[in-house]
Design an enzyme around this catalytic site. Structure first.
Site, PDB file in Angstrom:
ATOM      1  N   LEU A 156       0.872  -1.167   0.000  1.00 46.72           N
ATOM      2  CA  LEU A 156       0.000   0.000   0.000  1.00 46.72           C
ATOM      3  C   LEU A 156       0.909   1.217   0.000  1.00 46.72           C
ATOM      4  O   LEU A 156       1.919   1.232   0.704  1.00 46.72           O
ATOM      5  CB  LEU A 156      -0.904   0.019   1.243  1.00 46.72           C
ATOM      6  CG  LEU A 156      -1.945  -1.100   1.353  1.00 46.72           C
ATOM      7  CD1 LEU A 156      -2.669  -1.018   2.687  1.00 46.72           C
ATOM      8  CD2 LEU A 156      -2.954  -1.021   0.205  1.00 46.72           C
ATOM      9  N   ASP A 157       0.543   2.242  -0.770  1.00 44.62           N
ATOM     10  CA  ASP A 157       1.420   3.397  -0.825  1.00 44.62           C
ATOM     11  C   ASP A 157       1.335   4.213   0.468  1.00 44.62           C
ATOM     12  O   ASP A 157       0.507   3.956   1.343  1.00 44.62           O
ATOM     13  CB  ASP A 157       1.165   4.245  -2.074  1.00 44.62           C
ATOM     14  CG  ASP A 157      -0.204   4.910  -2.105  1.00 44.62           C
ATOM     15  OD1 ASP A 157      -0.677   5.352  -1.039  1.00 44.62           O
ATOM     16  OD2 ASP A 157      -0.808   5.002  -3.185  1.00 44.62           O
ATOM     17  N   PHE A 158       2.192   5.204   0.573  1.00 45.17           N
ATOM     18  CA  PHE A 158       2.380   5.977   1.807  1.00 45.17           C
ATOM     19  C   PHE A 158       1.072   6.570   2.314  1.00 45.17           C
ATOM     20  O   PHE A 158       0.822   6.612   3.523  1.00 45.17           O
ATOM     21  CB  PHE A 158       3.405   7.085   1.534  1.00 45.17           C
ATOM     22  CG  PHE A 158       3.852   7.835   2.756  1.00 45.17           C
ATOM     23  CD1 PHE A 158       4.639   7.232   3.727  1.00 45.17           C
ATOM     24  CD2 PHE A 158       3.499   9.162   2.924  1.00 45.17           C
ATOM     25  CE1 PHE A 158       5.068   7.924   4.850  1.00 45.17           C
ATOM     26  CE2 PHE A 158       3.917   9.871   4.043  1.00 45.17           C
ATOM     27  CZ  PHE A 158       4.704   9.252   5.004  1.00 45.17           C
TER      28      PHE A 158
END
Length: 319
Positions: A156-158
């Site tokens: 999952l991205d930031f």
């Protein structure tokens, strides 16, 4: 601060319906003709007679990293077998002593289950052990893997929150992530601004992005307040920022993104942000059975492996 392991023990609530994190995928979309069957073993196979299994495969299954990463470490001379530097193509059995750097391979018994951990990722954490910017990492919140290594199943991205699955099994991680198996990923998405029906139709039909055509297998409106609208979307791929990029292709801004399901594993409502829970053996067995044959009904959960389903607050994404 050490994070609380919420576990899956009975909370003592009387009369409530109890559900665990594993459940049949909710997708009603028929699979596209010509797609390969989604079935592959994930349990560590027995050694191939006296020859054993390929070294890089064994190391990946034991959680040391991907097969490609293990091949690179073997080429770099970082792996030894019985005190000798290993080479590409070497095979090993359980009688061999294998080391990767200073770490010793602990052979998994045939009946030993891998560990599986669920983590509710908040925004502001990165799914990496090595970040040049020094940002907080999800791995700092996890318990010790005890002789193995936690492998993230998908990323999952930031700025994305929600379900992350970790395991000590390289085969299980590969089986759930590899594009050829097309495992469902389901997200709750909050979009800023007016969304016209024509844009939704385009997102369902397919959009050509810089790395190929992508589309939502399902896209359902879930209501909202003010300028924000919630949607429930389903994909069968994990390309980088794919949900955000699809909406951006229609000049729409995603203001919040949360993964709520990956395959047969749903984000438990009682699992708060920044907390983890480890699946008990019964749930791990059900997960392994499902990934081996996803077309079969998910086996019933044991009472000890279930958890209360909570009602979300109004500020929460729709469930």
């Amino acid at each position: 601060m050490k994070q609380k392991n919420t576990g899956t023990k009975n909370s003592g609530a009387a009369g409530g319906q109890r559900r665990g994190p594993l459940r049949p995928p909710a997708s009603a979309v028929a699979r596209k003709p010509g797609n390969p069957p989604r079935s592959a073993p994930v349990v560590m196979p027995a050694a191939d007679g006296l020859r054993g299994d390929k070294l890089h495969k064994v190391l990946a299954q034991a959680g040391f990293g991907s097969r490609r990463a293990m091949e690179e470490r073997i080429r770099a001379g970082e792996v030894t077998v019985n005190g000798k530097v290993a080479g590409i193509g070497d095979r090993v059995t359980a009688v061999d002593r294998v080391k990767v750097g200073d770490r010793v391979l602990h052979w998994q018994q045939a009946d030993q289950l891998p560990r599986v951990l669920l983590y509710h990722k908040p925004e502001g954490e990165i799914v990496s052990n090595d970040d040049p910017q020094g940002r907080p990492t999800v791995f700092a919140k996890l318990p010790p893997a005890k002789g193995a290594k936690w492998l993230a199943i998908g990323r999952l991205d930031f700025n994305t929150s929600g379900l992350l699955i970790f395991t000590t099994s390289g085969d299980l991680a590969n089986r759930m992530m590899h594009p050829r198996f097309e495992v469902d990923r389901e997200y709750a998405v909050r979009v800023l601004g007016t969304v016209h029906p024509a844009a939704l139709d385009t997102l369902r039909a397919g959009v050509r992005l810089e790395d190929g055509v992508a589309r939502f297998e399902q896209l359902e409106e879930e209501g909202g307040e003010g300028a924000n609208r919630w949607f429930r979307v389903l994909l069968r791929e994990g390309r980088n920022r794919i949900v955000r990029r699809l909406f951006e292709s229609q000049n729409l801004t995603v203001s919040r993104l949360m993964r709520v399901r990956f395959g047969a594993v749903a984000l438990p409502p009682q699992l708060k942000r920044g907390q983890f829970m480890e699946l008990p053996a019964a749930e791990v067995e059900r997960l392994l059975a499902w990934v081996t044959n996803p077309e079969q009904p998910l086996a019933a959960a044991s009472p000890a492996a279930t958890a209360t389903r909570s009602r979300p607050r109004r500020s929460s994404p729709p469930r």
